[in-house]
Design an enzyme around this catalytic site. Structure first.
Site, PDB file in Angstrom:
ATOM      1  CE  LYS A 236      -3.603   2.668   0.462  1.00  0.00           C
ATOM      2  NZ  LYS A 236      -4.520   2.928  -0.662  1.00  0.00           N
ATOM      3  CB  CYS A 290      -3.619   8.759   0.019  1.00  0.00           C
ATOM      4  SG  CYS A 290      -5.194   8.054   0.556  1.00  0.00           S
TER       5      CYS A 290
END
Length: 458
Positions: A236, A290
């Site tokens: 991720k 993010c």
């Protein structure tokens, strides 16, 4: 006479796989989803439509009340409000504010609360707090899945010890897996249901097996199993780092447009026709919850040099200033002192169609223009709370047509700006247009518009 085996838990079950799947999808194995935010609520809703027995936990009473009323508090997610309504009405989804109470009844625990970054240092306090609540209600055979983005080794070094200490159990009596959310705002349900392969990594082989069984039912896509939780955590983070570094390359190339006397975006598009080249699109800056934060998941916790990541972040952090300077320089070249100018900043969210302002490039653009003495106006068609832009020095207006600007800086290419009639904003003068997203290129060469585009040479 039925030969079906009673299945009460997935981890460590010796029942036939078909029986385990049936127990999961029939709702006999309760699921708890911790965190009902932008990504947590869509995940909980998909779990609910799959299993029929999900309780979500969120510390915000307003969120819990909204969900229990059959509505989504998350806007801009196609189909989510309807799915929440359907699953709540069917008794498949409910919510409450006490994570520990949810953990008492759940047998599969899915954690998707935020990992904060405090002054470039990852802060796992929220994730750790939920782990304590889950651990206190953990039973043998339970499976704990973290979907929150975490610095690699968090499950192994931070969260597993918390779960073991709070439960009195050891890994092997319960399962732990990391399955990163790979979801984009505006398409959450599509992504969760299988637009991308799901990555699964367990703390032991049985955790991987049990988590794979769960996500096989949840998503209609291939699953990618990796060696352990740390590898899955790294997947991720690496995805976000790739995008940050790639965008930084595109942004640095964009600053060469005038020196090269070319449209850099045209060159990028042509270069990308070669299969080994995939340069991203330059723009006014990189925002959101993010990409701007993921570099710190590697640069802070580990004593390893990261010059590339740090440089990429610096390049991307510098793009709002670069974009603002295009407006200021354009004004001066048109004979207008920025201190006497009115500049409209159009689009305040970090991304088109998403009502979120975290790390939005619009904020530093407003600050730089105000610092230069300009009268700054700001507008966004989808954002309700614009207070931070007022504090930064902008006067918020309802629409571009409410402004009489000398310059317009398009930061976020909302669909509502697609038909923006820029020349009418110019009045009798020549308006400076800074196109931060290459969305208004039709005004290049227009007699009433001085066009400046990020990566474009006029």
């Amino acid at each position: 006479m039925s030969t079906q085996t009673t299945v009460e838990a997935l981890y460590g079950s010796v029942a036939p796989v078909a029986d385990q799947r049936e127990a999961f999808t029939s709702g006999r194995i309760p699921v708890g989803v911790y965190g009902l935010g932008k990504m947590g609520l869509p995940l909980a809703a998909v779990y609910a439509e799959t299993t029929g027995n999900v309780t979500g936990a969120d510390v915000d009473p307003a969120v819990v009340e909204c969900v229990n009323d059959g509505h989504s508090h998350v806007v801009g997610e196609p189909g989510l409000d309807a799915l929440v309504g359907e699953t709540v009405e069917a008794g498949a989804l409910s919510a409450e504010t006490d994570p520990a109470a949810v953990a008492e009844d759940a047998r599969v625990h899915v954690v998707i609360v935020p990992t904060l970054v405090d002054d470039k240092t990852p802060d796992l306090s929220i994730v750790r707090s939920v782990a304590e609540d889950v651990g206190a209600g953990l039973d043998a055979g339970d499976l704990v899945v973290f979907e929150s983005t975490l610095p690699p080794r968090s499950c192994r070094d931070e969260l597993l010890p918390v779960l073991e200490a709070e439960s009195g159990l050891e890994l092997g009596e319960f399962g732990l897996a990391f399955c990163p959310e790979r979801t984009h705002s505006g398409r959450a349900l599509e992504d969760i249901r299988g637009a991308h392969p799901k990555v699964v990594g367990g703390a032991d082989a049985e955790s991987t097996r049990a988590a794979k069984l769960v996500y096989d039912e949840l998503a209609d896509t291939d699953l990618v199993t990796v060696s352990d939780t740390t590898t899955a955590e790294a997947v991720k983070v690496f995805e976000g780092l790739y995008r940050d570094v790639n965008i930084a390359l595109a942004n640095e190339l964009a600053t060469h447009a005038d020196a090269l006397e070319i449209d850099v975006t045209e060159a990028i598009a042509a270069a990308n026709t070669q299969p080994f080249c995939d340069i991203h699109t330059p723009g006014a800056g990189v925002g959101g919850h993010c990409i701007p934060y993921y570099p710190y998941f590697l640069t802070d916790p580990f004593d390893v040099p990261t010059p590339l990541l740090e440089t990429a972040r610096a390049v991307n952090d510098g793009m709002p200033t670069y974009t603002a300077e295009l407006a200021l320089t354009g004004l001066r070249d048109e004979g207008v002192d920025p201190a006497d100018a009115t500049v409209l900043v159009a689009g305040l969210t970090y991304r088109a169609g998403v009502a979120e302002t975290r790390k939005t490039p619009a904020l530093p653009i407003v600050e730089r223009l105000a610092e230069a003495g300009a009268t700054v106006l700001a507008t966004d068609p989808i954002l309700d709370d614009t207070s931070e832009f007022s504090v930064a020095g902008a006067t918020v207006v309802d629409a571009p047509t409410d402004a009489d600007p000398d310059a317009v800086v398009l930061v976020t290419a909302h669909e509502e700006f697609r038909d923006l009639d820029v020349p009418t904003l110019a009045g009798d003068g020549r308006l400076v247009l800074v196109d931060g997203r290459q969305a208004l290129t039709e005004y290049r060469g227009h007699e009433s518009v001085r066009y400046e585009g990020v990566g474009l040479h006029d």
